[in-house]
Design a protein around this motif. Structure first.
Motif, short mmCIF file in Angstrom:
data_model
loop_
_atom_site.label_atom_id
_atom_site.label_comp_id
_atom_site.label_asym_id
_atom_site.label_seq_id
_atom_site.Cartn_x
_atom_site.Cartn_y
_atom_site.Cartn_z
N UNK A 148 3.62 -0.73 -20.11
CA UNK A 148 2.43 -1.24 -19.50
C UNK A 148 2.36 -1.97 -18.15
N UNK A 149 1.35 -2.48 -17.74
CA UNK A 149 1.51 -3.11 -16.61
C UNK A 149 2.30 -4.45 -16.56
N UNK A 188 2.11 -4.68 -5.88
CA UNK A 188 1.09 -3.38 -6.38
C UNK A 188 0.60 -3.38 -7.57
N UNK A 189 1.61 -3.74 -8.61
CA UNK A 189 0.80 -4.17 -10.06
C UNK A 189 0.02 -5.08 -10.18
N UNK A 190 0.12 -6.63 -9.55
CA UNK A 190 -0.83 -7.40 -9.51
C UNK A 190 -2.07 -7.15 -8.76
N UNK A 212 0.92 -1.21 -0.03
CA UNK A 212 -0.10 -0.01 -0.13
C UNK A 212 0.92 1.23 0.01
N UNK A 213 2.08 1.20 0.84
CA UNK A 213 2.75 2.27 0.55
C UNK A 213 3.32 2.83 -0.62
N UNK A 214 3.95 1.75 -1.33
CA UNK A 214 4.56 1.88 -2.66
C UNK A 214 3.32 2.39 -3.50
N UNK A 215 2.09 1.78 -3.36
CA UNK A 215 1.10 2.29 -4.34
C UNK A 215 0.62 3.66 -4.11
N UNK A 216 0.65 4.17 -2.70
CA UNK A 216 0.70 5.67 -2.33
C UNK A 216 1.69 6.61 -2.62
N UNK A 217 2.83 6.05 -2.76
CA UNK A 217 3.98 6.62 -2.89
C UNK A 217 4.48 6.74 -4.22
N UNK A 218 3.93 6.09 -5.10
CA UNK A 218 4.47 6.23 -6.78
C UNK A 218 3.07 5.94 -7.53
N UNK A 219 2.32 6.84 -7.37
CA UNK A 219 1.02 6.75 -8.04
C UNK A 219 1.07 7.06 -9.55
N UNK A 232 12.04 -5.72 -6.82
CA UNK A 232 11.25 -4.83 -6.07
C UNK A 232 9.81 -5.27 -5.90
N UNK A 233 9.85 -6.15 -4.80
CA UNK A 233 8.57 -7.01 -4.64
C UNK A 233 7.24 -6.18 -4.18
N UNK A 234 7.43 -5.24 -3.46
CA UNK A 234 6.38 -4.24 -3.19
C UNK A 234 5.71 -3.69 -4.28
N UNK A 235 6.34 -3.46 -5.30
CA UNK A 235 5.86 -2.65 -6.49
C UNK A 235 5.19 -3.84 -7.57
N UNK A 236 5.97 -5.01 -7.44
CA UNK A 236 5.52 -6.11 -8.20
C UNK A 236 3.98 -6.71 -7.71
#
Length: 216
Positions: free
Chosen positions: A169-170, A188-190, A10-17, A182-186
Protein backbone atom coordinates in the motif's frame (compact mmCIF):
# COMPACT_ATOMS: atom_id res chain seq x y z
CA UNK A 1 19.89 15.99 -2.56
CA UNK A 2 17.22 16.03 0.15
CA UNK A 3 14.38 17.94 -1.48
CA UNK A 4 13.41 16.92 -5.02
CA UNK A 5 12.13 19.55 -7.40
CA UNK A 6 8.42 19.60 -8.30
CA UNK A 7 9.39 18.68 -11.86
CA UNK A 8 11.19 15.58 -10.59
CA UNK A 9 8.17 14.53 -8.51
CA UNK A 10 5.78 15.02 -11.43
CA UNK A 11 8.18 13.14 -13.67
CA UNK A 12 8.15 10.16 -11.32
CA UNK A 13 4.34 10.25 -11.13
CA UNK A 14 4.11 10.25 -14.92
CA UNK A 15 6.91 7.75 -15.39
CA UNK A 16 5.68 5.10 -12.95
CA UNK A 17 1.86 5.29 -12.93
CA UNK A 18 1.47 1.54 -12.38
CA UNK A 19 3.37 1.62 -9.08
CA UNK A 20 1.18 4.39 -7.71
CA UNK A 21 -2.10 2.98 -9.02
CA UNK A 22 -1.46 -0.49 -7.61
CA UNK A 23 -0.69 0.83 -4.14
CA UNK A 24 -3.53 3.37 -4.23
CA UNK A 25 -5.89 0.50 -5.00
CA UNK A 26 -4.60 -1.50 -2.02
CA UNK A 27 -4.83 1.39 0.43
CA UNK A 28 -8.22 2.57 -0.81
CA UNK A 29 -9.79 -0.88 -0.69
CA UNK A 30 -8.65 -1.46 2.89
CA UNK A 31 -9.62 2.07 3.96
CA UNK A 32 -13.11 1.90 2.42
CA UNK A 33 -13.85 -1.57 3.79
CA UNK A 34 -12.55 -0.56 7.21
CA UNK A 35 -14.58 2.64 7.10
CA UNK A 36 -17.76 0.70 6.33
CA UNK A 37 -17.07 -1.79 9.12
CA UNK A 38 -16.16 0.98 11.57
CA UNK A 39 -19.36 2.86 10.82
CA UNK A 40 -21.36 -0.35 11.22
CA UNK A 41 -19.69 -1.23 14.55
CA UNK A 42 -20.10 2.30 15.91
CA UNK A 43 -23.75 2.49 14.91
CA UNK A 44 -24.48 -0.97 16.35
CA UNK A 45 -22.92 0.02 19.67
CA UNK A 46 -24.91 3.27 19.68
CA UNK A 47 -28.14 1.33 19.09
CA UNK A 48 -27.24 -1.04 21.94
CA UNK A 49 -26.64 1.95 24.23
CA UNK A 50 -29.97 3.47 23.09
CA UNK A 51 -31.84 0.27 23.91
CA UNK A 52 -30.35 -0.25 27.38
CA UNK A 53 -29.30 2.19 30.10
CA UNK A 54 -26.94 -0.48 31.46
CA UNK A 55 -25.29 -0.90 28.06
CA UNK A 56 -25.01 2.87 27.76
CA UNK A 57 -23.30 3.10 31.14
CA UNK A 58 -20.81 0.42 30.11
CA UNK A 59 -20.17 1.41 26.50
CA UNK A 60 -19.71 5.17 26.85
CA UNK A 61 -16.65 5.08 29.13
CA UNK A 62 -15.19 2.01 27.40
CA UNK A 63 -15.35 3.56 23.93
CA UNK A 64 -13.84 6.81 25.18
CA UNK A 65 -11.04 4.90 26.90
CA UNK A 66 -10.37 2.70 23.88
CA UNK A 67 -10.34 5.62 21.44
CA UNK A 68 -7.93 7.54 23.69
CA UNK A 69 -5.13 5.02 23.22
CA UNK A 70 -2.69 6.29 20.53
CA UNK A 71 -3.06 4.27 17.35
CA UNK A 72 0.72 3.89 17.08
CA UNK A 73 0.69 2.04 20.40
CA UNK A 74 -2.14 -0.24 19.27
CA UNK A 75 -0.54 -1.38 16.03
CA UNK A 76 2.15 -3.67 17.54
CA UNK A 77 -0.37 -5.25 19.93
CA UNK A 78 -2.93 -5.92 17.20
CA UNK A 79 -0.21 -7.17 14.87
CA UNK A 80 0.79 -9.77 17.46
CA UNK A 81 -2.84 -10.90 17.67
CA UNK A 82 -3.86 -10.82 14.00
CA UNK A 83 -0.54 -11.11 12.20
CA UNK A 84 1.63 -8.75 10.19
CA UNK A 85 -0.68 -8.50 7.22
CA UNK A 86 -3.72 -6.67 5.84
CA UNK A 87 -6.00 -7.84 8.67
CA UNK A 88 -4.11 -5.65 11.13
CA UNK A 89 -4.33 -2.64 8.81
CA UNK A 90 -8.07 -3.24 8.49
CA UNK A 91 -8.47 -3.53 12.27
CA UNK A 92 -6.69 -0.19 12.77
CA UNK A 93 -9.00 1.53 10.29
CA UNK A 94 -12.05 0.10 12.06
CA UNK A 95 -10.75 1.31 15.43
CA UNK A 96 -10.12 4.81 14.10
CA UNK A 97 -13.50 5.16 12.39
CA UNK A 98 -15.91 3.49 14.81
CA UNK A 99 -15.68 6.18 17.52
CA UNK A 100 -17.05 9.12 15.46
CA UNK A 101 -19.98 7.02 14.29
CA UNK A 102 -20.69 5.88 17.85
CA UNK A 103 -20.66 9.44 19.22
CA UNK A 104 -22.73 11.01 16.45
CA UNK A 105 -25.17 8.09 16.19
CA UNK A 106 -25.71 8.15 19.96
CA UNK A 107 -26.46 11.86 19.81
CA UNK A 108 -28.80 11.54 16.83
CA UNK A 109 -30.74 8.61 18.27
CA UNK A 110 -31.59 10.71 21.32
CA UNK A 111 -32.66 13.83 19.41
CA UNK A 112 -35.89 13.02 17.54
CA UNK A 113 -38.21 15.88 16.57
CA UNK A 114 -39.94 17.45 19.56
CA UNK A 115 -43.03 15.52 20.56
CA UNK A 116 -42.47 12.75 18.01
CA UNK A 117 -41.55 10.09 20.57
CA UNK A 118 -44.61 10.88 22.70
CA UNK A 119 -46.82 10.58 19.62
CA UNK A 120 -45.33 7.18 18.75
CA UNK A 121 -45.91 5.94 22.28
CA UNK A 122 -49.53 7.15 22.29
CA UNK A 123 -50.07 5.24 19.06
CA UNK A 124 -48.73 2.08 20.71
CA UNK A 125 -45.38 1.85 18.92
CA UNK A 126 -42.96 -0.73 20.27
CA UNK A 127 -39.35 -0.01 21.17
CA UNK A 128 -38.28 -1.55 17.86
CA UNK A 129 -40.76 0.65 15.96
CA UNK A 130 -39.34 3.70 17.70
CA UNK A 131 -35.86 2.67 16.60
CA UNK A 132 -36.64 1.85 12.98
CA UNK A 133 -39.22 4.55 12.24
CA UNK A 134 -38.06 7.45 14.39
CA UNK A 135 -34.65 7.19 16.06
CA UNK A 136 -32.59 5.87 13.15
CA UNK A 137 -34.04 8.30 10.57
CA UNK A 138 -33.41 11.13 13.05
CA UNK A 139 -29.80 9.99 13.43
CA UNK A 140 -29.03 9.83 9.70
CA UNK A 141 -27.77 13.45 9.40
CA UNK A 142 -25.48 12.86 12.37
CA UNK A 143 -24.20 9.64 10.83
CA UNK A 144 -23.49 11.53 7.62
CA UNK A 145 -21.32 13.96 9.59
CA UNK A 146 -19.48 11.04 11.18
CA UNK A 147 -18.93 9.55 7.73
CA UNK A 148 -17.52 12.84 6.48
CA UNK A 149 -15.12 13.13 9.41
CA UNK A 150 -13.99 9.51 9.27
CA UNK A 151 -13.51 9.22 5.49
CA UNK A 152 -10.19 11.05 5.28
CA UNK A 153 -9.02 9.62 8.61
CA UNK A 154 -9.60 6.09 7.30
CA UNK A 155 -7.04 6.63 4.54
CA UNK A 156 -4.55 8.18 6.99
CA UNK A 157 -5.03 5.29 9.45
CA UNK A 158 -4.46 2.72 6.70
CA UNK A 159 -1.28 4.50 5.60
CA UNK A 160 0.09 4.73 9.16
CA UNK A 161 -0.50 1.01 9.70
CA UNK A 162 1.09 0.18 6.33
CA UNK A 163 4.05 2.42 7.15
CA UNK A 164 4.72 0.68 10.48
CA UNK A 165 3.80 -2.84 9.39
CA UNK A 166 5.82 -2.94 6.17
CA UNK A 167 3.23 -4.88 4.13
CA UNK A 168 2.03 -3.04 1.03
CA UNK A 169 0.00 0.00 0.00
CA UNK A 170 0.88 3.69 -0.05
CA UNK A 171 2.22 3.71 3.52
CA UNK A 172 4.62 0.85 2.78
CA UNK A 173 5.68 2.47 -0.51
CA UNK A 174 6.46 5.71 1.32
CA UNK A 175 8.52 3.90 3.99
CA UNK A 176 10.40 1.91 1.33
CA UNK A 177 11.22 4.86 -0.92
CA UNK A 178 12.18 7.04 2.06
CA UNK A 179 14.63 4.44 3.38
CA UNK A 180 16.13 3.99 -0.09
CA UNK A 181 16.43 7.79 -0.58
CA UNK A 182 14.08 7.72 -3.57
CA UNK A 183 12.85 11.15 -2.58
CA UNK A 184 10.98 11.85 -5.81
CA UNK A 185 8.76 8.81 -5.31
CA UNK A 186 8.38 9.46 -1.56
CA UNK A 187 7.11 12.96 -2.28
CA UNK A 188 4.95 11.55 -5.07
CA UNK A 189 3.32 9.17 -2.57
CA UNK A 190 2.70 12.11 -0.24
CA UNK A 191 1.07 14.08 -3.06
CA UNK A 192 -1.13 11.15 -4.08
CA UNK A 193 -2.15 10.50 -0.46
CA UNK A 194 -3.09 14.16 -0.02
CA UNK A 195 -5.18 14.13 -3.18
CA UNK A 196 -7.13 10.96 -2.36
CA UNK A 197 -7.69 12.10 1.25
CA UNK A 198 -9.08 15.43 0.03
CA UNK A 199 -11.20 13.61 -2.56
CA UNK A 200 -12.55 11.28 0.14
CA UNK A 201 -13.47 14.26 2.31
CA UNK A 202 -15.20 16.06 -0.57
CA UNK A 203 -17.02 12.91 -1.64
CA UNK A 204 -18.21 12.29 1.89
CA UNK A 205 -19.33 15.93 2.05
CA UNK A 206 -21.47 15.34 -1.04
CA UNK A 207 -22.99 12.26 0.64
CA UNK A 208 -23.70 14.31 3.76
CA UNK A 209 -25.47 16.96 1.68
CA UNK A 210 -27.71 14.36 0.02
CA UNK A 211 -28.53 12.71 3.36
CA UNK A 212 -29.47 16.06 4.86
CA UNK A 213 -31.73 16.79 1.90
CA UNK A 214 -33.38 13.40 2.33
CA UNK A 215 -33.84 13.44 6.11
CA UNK A 216 -34.08 17.15 6.90
Amino acid sequence: IVMPTPVAVIGDLVGHPGVYLRNVGITLSVALFGLAMGMLVGTALAVAAWFSAIASGLLNPLTVLFSSVPVVALIPVIARLLGYDTSTVLAIVVIITFFPSFVFASSGLRQPPAGAEDLFRVLGASRLDLLLRLALPSAMPNLAIAFKLAAAHAILAAMVAEFLMGTDGLGYLFAKTKSEFQTEQAFGVSAVATIISAAAFLGAGWVEKKVRERYA
